[in-house]
Design a protein around this motif. Structure first.
Motif, mmCIF file in Angstrom:
data_model
loop_
_atom_site.group_PDB
_atom_site.id
_atom_site.type_symbol
_atom_site.label_atom_id
_atom_site.label_comp_id
_atom_site.label_asym_id
_atom_site.label_seq_id
_atom_site.Cartn_x
_atom_site.Cartn_y
_atom_site.Cartn_z
ATOM 1 N N LEU A 217 0.825 -1.206 0.000
ATOM 2 C CA LEU A 217 0.000 0.000 0.000
ATOM 3 C C LEU A 217 0.857 1.254 0.000
ATOM 4 N N LEU A 218 1.910 1.282 0.841
ATOM 5 C CA LEU A 218 2.755 2.465 0.908
ATOM 6 C C LEU A 218 3.597 2.628 -0.351
ATOM 7 N N ALA A 219 4.030 1.523 -0.940
ATOM 8 C CA ALA A 219 4.776 1.607 -2.199
ATOM 9 C C ALA A 219 3.876 2.144 -3.305
ATOM 10 N N THR A 220 2.622 1.737 -3.304
ATOM 11 C CA THR A 220 1.671 2.246 -4.297
ATOM 12 C C THR A 220 1.478 3.746 -4.115
ATOM 13 N N LEU A 221 1.341 4.180 -2.862
ATOM 14 C CA LEU A 221 1.194 5.614 -2.601
ATOM 15 C C LEU A 221 2.421 6.374 -3.077
ATOM 16 N N ALA A 222 3.611 5.873 -2.775
ATOM 17 C CA ALA A 222 4.836 6.541 -3.201
ATOM 18 C C ALA A 222 4.912 6.633 -4.715
ATOM 19 N N ASP A 223 4.502 5.564 -5.402
ATOM 20 C CA ASP A 223 4.510 5.575 -6.861
ATOM 21 C C ASP A 223 3.540 6.613 -7.400
ATOM 22 N N ARG A 224 2.361 6.697 -6.800
ATOM 23 C CA ARG A 224 1.354 7.644 -7.287
ATOM 24 C C ARG A 224 1.737 9.092 -6.982
ATOM 25 N N LEU A 225 2.442 9.295 -5.887
ATOM 26 C CA LEU A 225 2.970 10.620 -5.627
ATOM 27 C C LEU A 225 4.030 10.996 -6.665
ATOM 28 N N ALA A 226 4.878 10.050 -6.999
ATOM 29 C CA ALA A 226 5.948 10.308 -7.965
ATOM 30 C C ALA A 226 5.411 10.585 -9.357
ATOM 31 N N THR A 227 4.328 9.916 -9.734
ATOM 32 C CA THR A 227 3.776 10.089 -11.072
ATOM 33 C C THR A 227 2.763 11.226 -11.163
ATOM 34 N N GLY A 228 2.390 11.785 -10.013
ATOM 35 C CA GLY A 228 1.395 12.847 -10.013
ATOM 36 C C GLY A 228 -0.032 12.366 -9.955
ATOM 37 N N ALA A 229 -0.235 11.059 -9.879
ATOM 38 C CA ALA A 229 -1.587 10.536 -9.750
ATOM 39 C C ALA A 229 -2.209 10.948 -8.422
ATOM 40 N N VAL A 230 -1.351 11.139 -7.422
ATOM 41 C CA VAL A 230 -1.764 11.764 -6.165
ATOM 42 C C VAL A 230 -0.990 13.073 -6.054
ATOM 43 N N GLU A 231 -1.722 14.181 -5.976
ATOM 44 C CA GLU A 231 -1.116 15.506 -5.904
ATOM 45 C C GLU A 231 -1.042 15.972 -4.457
ATOM 46 N N VAL A 232 0.055 16.639 -4.125
ATOM 47 C CA VAL A 232 0.187 17.263 -2.814
ATOM 48 C C VAL A 232 -0.170 18.736 -2.966
ATOM 49 N N VAL A 233 -1.226 19.165 -2.284
ATOM 50 C CA VAL A 233 -1.672 20.553 -2.322
ATOM 51 C C VAL A 233 -1.299 21.213 -1.004
ATOM 52 N N ASP A 234 -0.550 22.290 -1.088
ATOM 53 C CA ASP A 234 -0.125 23.008 0.114
ATOM 54 C C ASP A 234 -1.239 23.974 0.525
ATOM 55 N N LEU A 235 -1.744 23.800 1.736
ATOM 56 C CA LEU A 235 -2.819 24.640 2.251
ATOM 57 C C LEU A 235 -2.296 25.704 3.217
ATOM 58 N N THR A 236 -0.979 25.900 3.227
ATOM 59 C CA THR A 236 -0.327 26.739 4.219
ATOM 60 C C THR A 236 -0.035 28.129 3.679
ATOM 61 N N ALA A 237 -0.349 29.152 4.463
ATOM 62 C CA ALA A 237 0.025 30.518 4.112
ATOM 63 C C ALA A 237 1.503 30.747 4.401
ATOM 64 N N PRO A 238 2.254 31.403 3.511
ATOM 65 C CA PRO A 238 3.645 31.732 3.815
ATOM 66 C C PRO A 238 3.727 32.563 5.099
ATOM 67 N N LEU A 239 4.740 32.294 5.901
ATOM 68 C CA LEU A 239 4.877 32.932 7.206
ATOM 69 C C LEU A 239 5.966 33.992 7.137
ATOM 70 N N SER A 240 5.586 35.245 7.345
ATOM 71 C CA SER A 240 6.530 36.360 7.260
ATOM 72 C C SER A 240 6.024 37.502 8.131
ATOM 73 N N ALA A 241 6.774 38.579 8.138
ATOM 74 C CA ALA A 241 6.362 39.758 8.909
ATOM 75 C C ALA A 241 5.061 40.352 8.382
ATOM 76 N N GLU A 242 4.703 40.014 7.153
ATOM 77 C CA GLU A 242 3.463 40.541 6.560
ATOM 78 C C GLU A 242 2.257 39.641 6.818
ATOM 79 N N THR A 243 2.437 38.487 7.443
ATOM 80 C CA THR A 243 1.327 37.587 7.724
ATOM 81 C C THR A 243 0.313 38.282 8.638
ATOM 82 N N PRO A 244 -0.966 38.321 8.264
ATOM 83 C CA PRO A 244 -1.953 38.965 9.140
ATOM 84 C C PRO A 244 -2.044 38.271 10.496
ATOM 85 N N VAL A 245 -2.241 39.064 11.534
ATOM 86 C CA VAL A 245 -2.413 38.530 12.883
ATOM 87 C C VAL A 245 -3.687 39.105 13.493
ATOM 88 N N ILE A 246 -4.295 38.348 14.385
ATOM 89 C CA ILE A 246 -5.516 38.782 15.040
ATOM 90 C C ILE A 246 -5.247 40.007 15.908
#
Length: 258
Positions: free
Chosen positions: A3-32
């Motif tokens: 199962l993990l080898a299949t996941l690694a293969d699909r990540l390598a081929t793009g069949a499973v995409e990694v989407v970054d949901l993170t905002a870049p962290l800098s002095a300009e990042t909005p704060v509450i």
């Protein structure tokens, strides 16, 4: 293949995409911004230690200073008084940091009304189309608010009455905490509660209900528009700060692309 080898293969081929949901962290990042009588969180700051110079000829590195709840971050149960005796961020089981996600898109409603509140019937209507919320997973609440993240003023969207940002109604917050099968709520705004939640009954119902029930929050997410309503797997990786109430986090989604 395993199962993990299949996941690694699909990540390598793009069949499973990694989407970054993170905002870049800098002095300009909005704060509450809290009312002035309360302590304020620090914006992100870097302090250069050396940069290939006489302070360190072959290396570049920095100290940094920031609040636990700055940028894309994880809310642990002990963040709120209702969860004061529950987990700190370092105690969250690692297995709970990888979980399925449901994405509920209310960006059109928020475009018309920045104070839009998610209600239980909205979730039920979504479930009638897409199926039940994932047990042990996340509800990700898409509002389109990440488009404002380049500006503190636009992101907080405040006037004399206070901030105007979308959130969750008190009744829906209680339902998410007490009845829904999810482990947490993820949002694109500065916190899991609406901007006007200070005036709700009870105040800040998402924090009070979710933290009090041992559930989690993720805030200032980006790129939820790239995720399908169902089928994504969320990876939330907060810093394991001992006794910490939360931490900046790298949040990723695995999405199968057919």
């Amino acid at each position: 293949m395993s199962l993990l080898a299949t996941l690694a293969d699909r990540l390598a081929t793009g069949a499973v995409e990694v989407v970054d949901l993170t905002a870049p962290l800098s002095a300009e990042t909005p704060v509450i911004q809290l009312p002035p009588q309360f302590a304020q969180t620090a914006p992100f700051q870097l302090e250069e230690l050396s940069r290939y110079d006489d302070r360190g000829p072959a290396w570049y590195w920095n100290n940094f200073r920031t609040g636990e709840h700055t940028g894309t971050h994880f809310d642990a149960p002990n963040h709120w008084v209702t969860g004061r005796d529950r987990e700190d961020v370092a105690s969250v089981p690692a297995a709970r940091l990888i979980a399925p996600a449901a994405v509920l898109d209310f960006s059109a409603q928020v475009a018309d009304d920045p104070d839009f509140l998610l209600e239980v019937h909205h979730v039920r209507e979504w479930e009638s189309v897409h199926g039940p919320l994932p047990a042990g997973g996340w509800l990700l609440y898409r509002t389109g608010w990440d488009a404002r993240s380049g500006s503190q003023e636009q992101f907080l969207n405040a006037d004399d009455a206070g901030p105007h940002t979308p959130g969750v109604s008190p009744a829906c917050a209680r339902w998410l905490a007490e009845e829904a099968p999810v482990i947490g709520l993820g949002v694109e705004t500065v916190g899991t509660d609406a901007g006007a939640a200070h005036s709700f009954d009870p105040p800040f119902p998402c924090h009070a209900a979710l933290m009090g029930s041992g559930k989690y929050g993720l805030t200032q997410l980006q790129n939820l528009a790239l995720l399908p309503p169902t089928g994504a797997v969320l990876i939330a990786a907060p810093l394991p700060i001992v006794t910490g109430s939360g931490a900046p986090s790298r949040v990723l989604a695995l999405v199968e692309r057919r």
